[in-house]
Design a protein around this motif. Structure first.
Motif, mmCIF file in Angstrom:
data_model
loop_
_atom_site.group_PDB
_atom_site.id
_atom_site.type_symbol
_atom_site.label_atom_id
_atom_site.label_comp_id
_atom_site.label_asym_id
_atom_site.label_seq_id
_atom_site.Cartn_x
_atom_site.Cartn_y
_atom_site.Cartn_z
ATOM 1 N N ASP A 118 64.838 -7.608 -12.212
ATOM 2 C CA ASP A 118 64.957 -8.094 -11.283
ATOM 3 C C ASP A 118 63.752 -9.021 -10.436
ATOM 4 O O ASP A 118 64.149 -9.608 -8.930
ATOM 5 N N THR A 119 62.163 -8.225 -10.365
ATOM 6 C CA THR A 119 61.480 -8.629 -9.515
ATOM 7 C C THR A 119 61.134 -10.385 -9.659
ATOM 8 O O THR A 119 60.675 -10.771 -10.445
ATOM 9 N N PHE A 120 60.538 -10.766 -8.158
ATOM 10 C CA PHE A 120 59.971 -12.010 -8.463
ATOM 11 C C PHE A 120 58.322 -12.290 -9.835
ATOM 12 O O PHE A 120 59.547 -12.910 -10.492
ATOM 13 N N TRP A 121 58.181 -11.417 -9.622
ATOM 14 C CA TRP A 121 56.642 -12.115 -10.677
ATOM 15 C C TRP A 121 57.548 -11.842 -12.478
ATOM 16 O O TRP A 121 57.085 -12.370 -12.966
ATOM 17 N N VAL A 122 58.220 -10.787 -12.245
ATOM 18 C CA VAL A 122 58.876 -10.596 -13.896
ATOM 19 C C VAL A 122 60.064 -11.751 -14.133
ATOM 20 O O VAL A 122 59.948 -12.537 -15.349
ATOM 21 N N ASN A 123 60.545 -12.687 -13.063
ATOM 22 C CA ASN A 123 61.159 -13.530 -13.428
ATOM 23 C C ASN A 123 60.757 -15.242 -13.153
ATOM 24 O O ASN A 123 61.078 -16.060 -14.074
ATOM 25 N N LEU A 124 59.189 -14.783 -12.607
ATOM 26 C CA LEU A 124 58.595 -16.037 -12.443
ATOM 27 C C LEU A 124 57.716 -16.744 -13.972
ATOM 28 O O LEU A 124 58.122 -16.871 -14.423
ATOM 29 N N ILE A 125 57.196 -15.099 -13.685
ATOM 30 C CA ILE A 125 56.249 -15.278 -15.029
ATOM 31 C C ILE A 125 56.590 -14.778 -16.010
ATOM 32 O O ILE A 125 56.457 -15.532 -16.942
ATOM 33 N N ARG A 133 63.659 -22.445 -4.727
ATOM 34 C CA ARG A 133 64.039 -23.637 -3.639
ATOM 35 C C ARG A 133 65.879 -23.231 -2.833
ATOM 36 O O ARG A 133 66.135 -22.526 -3.184
ATOM 37 N N PRO A 134 65.637 -24.114 -2.343
ATOM 38 C CA PRO A 134 67.539 -24.054 -1.476
ATOM 39 C C PRO A 134 68.588 -24.101 -2.141
ATOM 40 O O PRO A 134 69.353 -23.329 -2.231
ATOM 41 N N LYS A 135 68.333 -25.108 -3.444
ATOM 42 C CA LYS A 135 69.379 -25.304 -4.437
ATOM 43 C C LYS A 135 68.818 -24.962 -5.357
ATOM 44 O O LYS A 135 70.294 -23.944 -6.399
ATOM 45 N N PHE A 136 68.244 -24.002 -5.706
ATOM 46 C CA PHE A 136 68.172 -22.352 -6.807
ATOM 47 C C PHE A 136 67.476 -20.925 -6.082
ATOM 48 O O PHE A 136 66.027 -21.071 -6.460
ATOM 49 N N ARG A 137 68.012 -20.848 -5.112
ATOM 50 C CA ARG A 137 67.410 -19.451 -4.665
ATOM 51 C C ARG A 137 67.870 -18.093 -5.526
ATOM 52 O O ARG A 137 68.346 -17.470 -4.748
ATOM 53 N N TRP A 138 66.799 -17.652 -6.430
ATOM 54 C CA TRP A 138 67.354 -17.249 -7.377
ATOM 55 C C TRP A 138 66.911 -15.399 -6.978
ATOM 56 O O TRP A 138 67.104 -14.488 -7.125
ATOM 57 N N CYS A 139 65.896 -15.503 -5.911
ATOM 58 C CA CYS A 139 65.310 -14.673 -5.086
ATOM 59 C C CYS A 139 66.240 -14.031 -4.626
ATOM 60 O O CYS A 139 66.138 -12.513 -4.537
ATOM 61 N N ARG A 142 68.559 -10.678 -6.390
ATOM 62 C CA ARG A 142 68.188 -9.858 -7.428
ATOM 63 C C ARG A 142 67.326 -9.066 -6.400
ATOM 64 O O ARG A 142 67.274 -7.621 -6.532
ATOM 65 N N MET A 143 66.307 -9.408 -4.974
ATOM 66 C CA MET A 143 65.396 -8.598 -4.676
ATOM 67 C C MET A 143 65.706 -8.163 -4.018
ATOM 68 O O MET A 143 65.353 -7.060 -3.077
ATOM 69 N N LYS A 144 66.994 -8.651 -2.858
ATOM 70 C CA LYS A 144 67.117 -7.925 -2.066
ATOM 71 C C LYS A 144 68.863 -7.904 -2.089
ATOM 72 O O LYS A 144 69.029 -6.340 -1.944
ATOM 73 N N ILE A 145 70.097 -8.531 -2.084
ATOM 74 C CA ILE A 145 71.203 -7.760 -1.747
ATOM 75 C C ILE A 145 71.212 -7.050 -3.206
ATOM 76 O O ILE A 145 72.070 -5.743 -2.748
ATOM 77 N N LYS A 146 71.011 -7.358 -4.313
ATOM 78 C CA LYS A 146 71.580 -6.054 -5.280
ATOM 79 C C LYS A 146 71.232 -4.292 -5.025
ATOM 80 O O LYS A 146 71.577 -3.515 -5.126
ATOM 81 N N PRO A 147 69.599 -4.615 -4.788
ATOM 82 C CA PRO A 147 69.182 -2.643 -4.824
ATOM 83 C C PRO A 147 70.745 -2.628 -2.657
ATOM 84 O O PRO A 147 70.108 -1.167 -3.261
ATOM 85 N N SER A 148 70.258 -3.847 -2.288
ATOM 86 C CA SER A 148 71.204 -3.023 -1.059
ATOM 87 C C SER A 148 72.608 -2.393 -1.190
ATOM 88 O O SER A 148 72.658 -1.220 -0.965
ATOM 89 N N ASN A 149 72.705 -3.400 -2.266
ATOM 90 C CA ASN A 149 74.388 -3.714 -2.394
ATOM 91 C C ASN A 149 74.890 -1.764 -3.465
ATOM 92 O O ASN A 149 75.889 -1.041 -2.891
#
Length: 502
Positions: A118-125, A133-139, A142-149
């Protein structure tokens, strides 16, 4: 995340000592009222530091025998946090852990990170997701909500319930004030609001009515009880432009650093990273962050269609109006991003100050995951990641060789490319067909081979982008014609049925 802008007359004329005494007493009453564990969201910023200090001070006044339940402190590190802030938070958590042990306090710091997939570079690269982007805020998810929840849900499973202690304030924004007022009406217990996104969890916001100046008044006049410097925190704030604090994100309604100063250094949800730019400008010792800012700006292009495949992830063609909606980054783009990232990391390690000589902009676990995605999902069987790693770091990639049955050597790739006579789409299709066949070759049962080959052929069906665009437009036109004539056909059937003898 702004610094004080005026000399405050805080707390409506009450003294700081009186306000702190009243709040810490409230904290003690809530803490001792039940056996429900607490979870404090800590970002290292001013608001989360303030609430943690209040809870810490309150618990210190309790007899040891009443400090029964654990207070979990959670801090989510996306692995692309501003390096200065990430270092600050990591050191703070370690200092906090040692101080809690020495003071016999049931406070347990936890640094949370997203799963490697779920990390930034695994998804982007790796997968080729375009920069958020605001209409495709995939980060955010994956990166904030899932770990804390995930952490909070684990606590709820163990104890049946949990109380979230958050540094949210009504003065942060009008939207935040409206949301807090809405939850306030539904409070089930004094000062505890329901959490709409996490069942069996409640929210306690002890500084919800404080102003920005009141937070700073408290932090500057009340010593940090775990031994970290609040004056250094203020200095860090002053080193960047005024904006909002990056909060602990537990749901999609929480602002996710898109408007914040101290968020992810890769963030493309804002026009520019004012905080990092200000840090570099205000302090020559932070000049080493320049390659990070340059890479972030390179990611943030208004029209990146030339960097992306004209097909979507599954190979289909999608139109918005009459134009193509581009899909993931192409192989060439993803390899370029990896080169740029490794080059920035290598430069920082060689030229930065001593404390960043081992800085990881991308972890080895992420590199392994990207390699797997490229070879096994993208069918890029030339396995180029180890070569790029060696090229940009000067070191051999420490990963084990992949299955030789699934990869092709450089000579084989060159022969295939030559046979395709410069047709890149034909080359990628032929390479994928070979990869699929080689993957099934070692299987006892080759069931599913023809289905996979058919998918590959469909993905490479077009001559080029223009051919795909024309085909998609024709398909759209046929659908519109069918939709236009379908009611006429239905009316004709109804007339036939009406004329039929009973």
């Amino acid at each position: 995340m702004s610094t004080p802008t005026r000399r405050a007359a805080p707390f409506e004329g009450s003294s700081l000592d009186a306000v702190v005494a009243e709040l810490t007493e409230e904290v003690r009453e809530l803490y001792t009222a039940d056996e429900v564990p607490w979870v404090i969201g800590y970002s290292g910023g001013k608001d989360s530091t303030a609430i943690l200090q209040l809870v810490w001070l309150a618990l210190k006044e309790l007899p040891v025998e009443q400090r029964k339940k654990t207070v979990y402190v959670i801090s989510t590190d996306t692995l692309v946090e501003n390096p200065i802030v990430a270092s600050w938070v990591s050191q703070s958590l370690e200092t906090m852990r040692l101080a809690a042990e020495e003071q016999a306090l049931p406070i347990e710091p936890n640094r949370l990170t997203p799963a490697t997939k779920d990390t930034f570079w695994v998804n982007l690269i790796g997968r080729g997701y375009p920069a958020p982007r605001p209409k495709f805020r995939w980060c955010t998810e994956r990166m904030k909500i899932k770990p804390s929840n995930s952490f909070i849900r684990r606590i709820v499973r163990q104890h049946g319930e949990a109380i979230m202690v958050l540094g949210i304030r009504k003065q942060e924004s009008q939207a935040r004030a409206r949301a807090m007022a809405k939850h306030e009406k539904r409070r089930v217990r004094d000062r505890l609001s329901p959490n709409g996104n996490l069942p069996n969890s409640l929210v306690y916001s002890p500084i919800e009515d404080w102003s920005n100046d009141e937070v700073w008044t408290f932090l500057m006049q009340q010593a940090n009880p775990w031994g970290y410097s609040n004056k250094d925190l203020l200095t860090m704030y002053q080193g960047a432009s005024a904006d909002s604090e990056c909060p602990l994100v537990v749901d999609s309604s929480t602002p996710s650093c898109g408007d914040s100063r101290f968020g992810c250094w890769t963030c493309t949800l804002v026009e520019q990273d004012k905080s990092m730019a200000a840090m570099i400008q205000n302090d020559e010792e932070k000049e080493w962050m320049r390659p990070l800012l340059d890479l972030r700006n390179k990611l943030d292009v208004s029209d990146d269609s030339h960097l992306r495949d004209f097909r979507k992830m599954k190979g289909n063609i999608q139109l918005f109006g009459d134009r193509i909606v581009h899909g993931p980054y192409t192989q060439q783009s993803r390899e370029t991003w990896l080169r740029d990232l490794l080059e920035a990391q290598t430069w920082v390690r060689a030229n930065g100050p001593e404390e960043v000589r081992s800085l990881e902009l991308i972890t080895m676990a992420e590199l392994h995951e990207i390699r797997q995605l490229w070879v096994f999902e993208k069918h890029e069987v030339e396995d180029s990641l180890p070569r790029i790693y060696k090229e940009k770091t000067g070191e051999d990639f420490p990963g084990r060789p992949l299955d030789e049955h699934l990869t092709l050597g450089a000579d084989e790739i060159d022969l295939l490319r030559e046979a395709c006579e410069g047709d890149e789409l034909l080359f990628s299709t032929a390479r994928e067909l070979l990869a699929v066949e080689r993957r099934f070759r070692t299987m006892t049962r080759r069931s599913g081979l023809f289905e996979e080959l058919e998918k590959s052929v469909k993905r490479g069906f077009f001559q080029d982008k223009e051919d795909a665009h024309a085909w998609a437009l024709k398909k759209k036109q046929l659908r519109e014609e069918i939709a236009e004539y379908l009611p006429l056909i239905e009316d004709s059937k109804d007339e036939e049925n009406a004329d039929a003898p009973a």
